[in-house]
Design an enzyme around this catalytic site. Structure first.
Site, PDB file in Angstrom:
ATOM      1  N   ARG A  80       2.247   4.856   5.874  1.00 33.30           N
ATOM      2  CA  ARG A  80       2.170   4.777   7.337  1.00 33.30           C
ATOM      3  C   ARG A  80       1.672   3.405   7.784  1.00 33.30           C
ATOM      4  O   ARG A  80       0.851   3.291   8.690  1.00 33.30           O
ATOM      5  CB  ARG A  80       1.246   5.868   7.869  1.00 33.30           C
ATOM      6  CG  ARG A  80       1.785   7.253   7.621  1.00 33.30           C
ATOM      7  CD  ARG A  80       0.893   8.294   8.228  1.00 33.30           C
ATOM      8  NE  ARG A  80       1.392   9.624   7.895  1.00 33.30           N
ATOM      9  CZ  ARG A  80       0.743  10.717   8.187  1.00 33.30           C
ATOM     10  NH1 ARG A  80      -0.419  10.677   8.808  1.00 33.30           N
ATOM     11  NH2 ARG A  80       1.251  11.893   7.855  1.00 33.30           N
ATOM     12  N   CYS A  81       2.172   2.396   7.156  1.00 36.34           N
ATOM     13  CA  CYS A  81       1.740   1.018   7.378  1.00 36.34           C
ATOM     14  C   CYS A  81       2.903   0.221   7.968  1.00 36.34           C
ATOM     15  O   CYS A  81       4.063   0.551   7.729  1.00 36.34           O
ATOM     16  CB  CYS A  81       1.315   0.428   6.031  1.00 36.34           C
ATOM     17  SG  CYS A  81       0.871  -1.308   6.037  1.00 36.34           S
TER      18      CYS A  81
END
Length: 159
Positions: free
Chosen positions: A35-36
């Site tokens: 989730r970067c």
């Protein structure tokens, strides 16, 4: 057993793996997160894996939740995410810490071998990449903003 090849880690499937298994290969060891903003680099990492694996190269991915809680899932959900969204074929390890007292021994070793920005050993963010030659020597460290394609030339020189 000393150096990088004397270390081991648990894979996302729960099996223990000695890095000696990768002796003689060029490695790109990366702390990852799903989730970067850099998560799309999985695509580039897989492209390197597909192109260069036949010549003795592999990516080793180590999910980490230490930066902005961007890897909150368990090993199974992380593996499913990588397989579903990026069709990754390179080894995926269990989630680790890369900084602090709980830092995995592999990352303690890598940070000692190649210091980062301003000479600090600390990893600053997800998708920091360490390039390891066929003898197990850490030859380069790349910042998270460095896209996998930009590293291909350095990898080629070691193959």
């Amino acid at each position: 057993m000393s150096g990088l090849y004397g270390l081991s880690a648990r894979r996302a499937d729960g099996s223990d793996t000695s890095l000696a298994e990768f002796r003689g290969k060029v490695l790109l060891i990366v702390n990852t997160a799903s989730r970067c903003g850099f998560t799309p680099q999985y695509e580039g990492l897989e492209a390197l894996q597909q192109r260069l694996a036949p010549r003795g190269f592999t990516v080793l991915a180590f999910p980490c939740n230490q930066f902005g809680a961007q890897e909150p899932g368990d090993d199974g959900s992380i593996a499913e995410f990588c397989a579903t969204n990026y069709r990754t074929s390179f080894p995926l390890f269990s989630k680790v810490e890369v900084n602090g007292a709980g830092a995995h021994p592999i990352f303690r070793y890598l940070k000692q071998a190649r210091r980062g920005w301003l000479g600090t050993g600390r990893i600053q963010w997800n998708f920091t990449k360490f390039l390891v030659d066929r003898q197990g020597e850490v030859v380069a460290r790349f910042a998270p903003i460095t896209k996998p394609a930009a590293i291909e030339g350095a990898i080629e020189k070691l193959l």
